[in-house]
Enzyme design. Structure first.
Site, short mmCIF file in Angstrom:
data_model
loop_
_atom_site.label_atom_id
_atom_site.label_comp_id
_atom_site.label_asym_id
_atom_site.label_seq_id
_atom_site.Cartn_x
_atom_site.Cartn_y
_atom_site.Cartn_z
N THR A 74 0.84 -1.21 0.00
CA THR A 74 0.00 0.00 0.00
C THR A 74 0.87 1.25 0.00
OG1 THR A 74 -1.73 -1.20 1.19
CG2 THR A 74 -1.83 1.21 1.25
N HIS A 75 1.91 1.23 0.80
CA HIS A 75 2.85 2.35 0.86
C HIS A 75 3.55 2.54 -0.49
CE1 HIS A 75 5.49 5.20 2.80
NE2 HIS A 75 6.57 4.50 2.50
#
Length: 108
Positions: A74-75
């Site tokens: 996600t990052h």
């Protein structure tokens, strides 16, 4: 390559693209347009490399390999998205400084 390695490559490459884009804006602000354009070319190369890593991941997901998401991925996706936005902004800023330079010289 596993998800962690791919995610880290995406973060690295997207971060490099963002740094190059910011460098381009600073060069344009100093009216060093050749250097600004070189920095944008470097940013494009880094962004393409980040997209290659993303494509690897998407291909794995499509095949059912390592088909889970985690906070690092996600990052990484966030970094890639922001790098895209920063690139677009940098292109606009370089163009704006070029126009400002033309106004300053009375060429417009």
């Amino acid at each position: 390559m596993n998800n962690t390695e791919i995610s880290m490559q995406m973060i690295l490459r997207a971060g490099n693209a963002t740094n190059c884009a910011y460098r381009a804006m600073m060069k344009a602000k100093a009216f060093s347009f050749d250097e600004a354009k070189t920095a944008m070319e470097e940013a494009e190369e880094e962004l393409k490399a980040a997209h290659v890593e993303q494509t690897k991941l998407l291909q794995q997901f499509a095949q059912g390999v390592n088909a889970q998401s985690d906070i690092l991925l996600t990052h990484a996706m966030d970094h890639l998205t922001m790098a895209n936005v920063n690139m677009k902004m940098a292109y606009e800023m370089v163009d704006l400084y070029e126009y400002l330079n033309e106004l300053k010289k009375g060429e417009v």
